[in-house]
Design a protein around this motif. Structure first.
Motif, PDB file in Angstrom:
ATOM      1  N   ASN A  62       0.820  -1.213   0.000  1.00 21.49           N
ATOM      2  CA  ASN A  62       0.000   0.000   0.000  1.00 21.49           C
ATOM      3  C   ASN A  62       0.855   1.265   0.000  1.00 21.49           C
ATOM      4  OD1 ASN A  62      -2.112  -1.737   0.160  1.00 21.49           O
ATOM      5  ND2 ASN A  62      -2.657  -1.237   2.279  1.00 21.49           N
ATOM      6  N   SER A  63       0.264   2.316  -0.526  1.00 28.13           N
ATOM      7  CA  SER A  63       0.941   3.620  -0.553  1.00 28.13           C
ATOM      8  C   SER A  63      -0.093   4.713  -0.793  1.00 28.13           C
ATOM      9  CB  SER A  63       1.965   3.649  -1.690  1.00 28.13           C
ATOM     10  OG  SER A  63       2.426   4.961  -1.910  1.00 28.13           O
ATOM     11  N   THR A  64       0.084   5.831  -0.147  1.00 27.01           N
ATOM     12  CA  THR A  64      -0.708   7.032  -0.470  1.00 27.01           C
ATOM     13  C   THR A  64       0.204   8.044  -1.161  1.00 27.01           C
ATOM     14  OG1 THR A  64      -2.244   6.700   1.345  1.00 27.01           O
ATOM     15  CG2 THR A  64      -2.045   8.953   0.495  1.00 27.01           C
ATOM     16  N   ARG A  65       1.252   8.492  -0.423  1.00 27.86           N
ATOM     17  CA  ARG A  65       2.103   9.578  -0.894  1.00 27.86           C
ATOM     18  C   ARG A  65       2.921   9.202  -2.127  1.00 27.86           C
ATOM     19  NH1 ARG A  65       1.064  10.285   4.511  1.00 27.86           N
ATOM     20  NH2 ARG A  65       0.931   8.044   4.280  1.00 27.86           N
ATOM     21  N   THR A  66       3.646   8.089  -2.034  1.00 28.95           N
ATOM     22  CA  THR A  66       4.616   7.768  -3.090  1.00 28.95           C
ATOM     23  C   THR A  66       3.907   7.495  -4.409  1.00 28.95           C
ATOM     24  OG1 THR A  66       5.917   6.769  -1.338  1.00 28.95           O
ATOM     25  CG2 THR A  66       6.628   6.332  -3.583  1.00 28.95           C
ATOM     26  N   ARG A 115       7.096  -0.960  -5.766  1.00 29.68           N
ATOM     27  CA  ARG A 115       7.149  -1.094  -4.302  1.00 29.68           C
ATOM     28  C   ARG A 115       6.831  -2.539  -3.963  1.00 29.68           C
ATOM     29  NH1 ARG A 115       4.508   2.692   0.280  1.00 29.68           N
ATOM     30  NH2 ARG A 115       6.313   3.904  -0.370  1.00 29.68           N
ATOM     31  N   HIS A 143      14.356   3.372   0.228  1.00 27.26           N
ATOM     32  CA  HIS A 143      13.254   4.166  -0.335  1.00 27.26           C
ATOM     33  C   HIS A 143      13.912   5.443  -0.875  1.00 27.26           C
ATOM     34  CE1 HIS A 143       9.495   5.985  -1.083  1.00 27.26           C
ATOM     35  NE2 HIS A 143       8.882   5.788   0.071  1.00 27.26           N
ATOM     36  N   GLN A 146      12.212   8.977  -1.222  1.00 26.23           N
ATOM     37  CA  GLN A 146      11.859   9.597   0.052  1.00 26.23           C
ATOM     38  C   GLN A 146      13.068  10.356   0.599  1.00 26.23           C
ATOM     39  OE1 GLN A 146       8.759   9.499   1.850  1.00 26.23           O
ATOM     40  NE2 GLN A 146       9.793  11.119   2.998  1.00 26.23           N
ATOM     41  N   PRO A 276       8.174  10.624   7.408  1.00 20.80           N
ATOM     42  CA  PRO A 276       7.877  10.262   6.008  1.00 20.80           C
ATOM     43  C   PRO A 276       6.409   9.951   5.782  1.00 20.80           C
ATOM     44  CG  PRO A 276       8.875   8.406   7.166  1.00 20.80           C
ATOM     45  CD  PRO A 276       8.917   9.576   8.113  1.00 20.80           C
ATOM     46  N   GLY A 277       5.668   9.689   6.880  1.00 20.52           N
ATOM     47  CA  GLY A 277       4.293   9.265   6.751  1.00 20.52           C
ATOM     48  C   GLY A 277       4.228   7.814   6.263  1.00 20.52           C
ATOM     49  N   PRO A 278       3.128   7.139   6.493  1.00 15.85           N
ATOM     50  CA  PRO A 278       2.009   7.585   7.310  1.00 15.85           C
ATOM     51  C   PRO A 278       2.410   7.598   8.791  1.00 15.85           C
ATOM     52  CG  PRO A 278       1.691   5.285   6.658  1.00 15.85           C
ATOM     53  CD  PRO A 278       2.931   5.755   5.973  1.00 15.85           C
TER      54      PRO A 278
END
Ligand code: CP
Length: 321
Positions: A62-66, A115, A143, A146, A276-278
């Motif tokens: 899973n990823s939101t930002r990247t 990823r 990463h 990032q 870096p989040g989350p």
């Protein structure tokens, strides 16, 4: 299916790690990211080196930002973006990673962004495709983008990275972000302290030569570890990568290492927090600190787009030479 192109990945065609990158290569990417950022903020037109090309987002985790910022970056550069959907793909019928990427590669994407929960999968994929591969996070390994966007954020905040004191707090052992930052910020001359319990920050980490051959200081006491820091970089506890419990409880971790505005006073007067989040509000960082003007978290997110534009544009140009 044959595995044409198998062999060592060509380092100049891919972005797989920060380890092995020179200070000059990192500074070049940061310079390009600044140019893209100023073009995004202004009215200047920027080139479309990926016009008519396809970029594939291949995210097994899973990823939101990247994922979102790679998609935005690729579109800004003129690419068409395919977000490969693992749950509805033939991966679920048992197709191997190699056969999946050779199948995707046969359709001729310019770049595949990968990823995966296992370290080394982006490098493995790079041996099986003609296009470029970008590591968007592989297990606890690296990463790279990032770290680049973090370096951009720190350089904007302090006007330099050389000599900036960074305290990284939390689950260093499982953190690909920490590893990439140790290579990147080390190469750029930052001074790094790793802070956390011995189970997550083993003393042996102090013996490792990171970027620029620099070693990091290891400290298990929060107040001492962040004393004098310019940047307190917080990390999430990555329970998904732990085979067994590595600290007594979340409450205990928060009591000893959770960061809030009051505890941040142990660092320098102008210290900022990054993540870096989350992030988990109320565990490694309090909600009030995350939302305060000492937090660069959303600036990190914003810097993801121009940084990833710099990476994609540089790879696209290199591939055509
Ligand atoms: N920092 C980071 O990799 O966030 P995502 O998991 O949301 O992509």
């Amino acid at each position: 299916m044959t595995h044409a192109g198998a062999g060592q990945p060509n380092a100049s065609r891919h972005l797989l790690t920060i380890e092995g990158m020179s200070r000059e290569q990192i500074l070049m990417l940061l310079g390009r990211a600044r140019q893209f950022k100023s073009a995004l903020d202004g009215t200047d037109r920027f080139p479309s080196p990926l016009a008519g090309r396809v970029v594939v987002n291949l995210f097994f985790e899973n990823s939101t930002r990247t994922r979102t910022s790679f998609e935005m970056a690729a579109r800004r550069l003129g690419a068409e973006v395919v977000n490969f959907d693992i749950p509805s793909s033939s991966v679920k019928k048992g197709e191997t990673i190699e056969d999946t990427v050779e199948t995707l590669g046969a359709m001729g994407p310019e770049v595949i962004i990968v990823r995966h929960s296992a370290a080394g999968v982006p490098a493995l994929i790079a041996r099986h495709v003609r296009g470029s591969v970008v590591n968007a996070g592989d297990g606890s390994h690296e990463h790279p983008t990032q770290a680049l966007l973090d370096a951009l954020t720190i350089s904007e905040q302090f006007g330099r990275i050389d000599g900036v004191k960074v305290a990284m707090v939390g689950d260093i052992l499982h953190s690909r972000v920490a590893r990439s930052n140790l290579w990147c910020l080390g190469a750029l001359g930052a001074s790094i302290t790793l802070v956390g319990p011995t189970s997550l920050v083993p003393d042996g980490l102090a013996d490792v030569p990171w970027g620029g051959g620099r070693t990091a200081r290891v400290c298990h006491d929060l107040a001492e570890g962040i004393r004098g820091a310019d940047v307190v970089y917080l990390l999430r506890i990555q329970t998904e990568r732990m085979k067994q419990a590595m600290f007594p409880s979340v409450g205990e971790y928060r009591r000893l290492y959770g960061m809030d505005s009051q505890r941040l006073s142990h660092a320098g007067p102008k210290a900022v927090v990054m993540h870096p989040g989350p992030f988990n509000r109320g565990i490694e960082i309090s909600g009030e600190l995350a939302d305060s003007d000492r937090s660069l978290i959303l600036r990190q997110v914003a810097n993801g787009v121009p940084t990833r534009m710099a990476v994609l544009a540089t790879l696209a140009e290199g591939a055509r030479r």
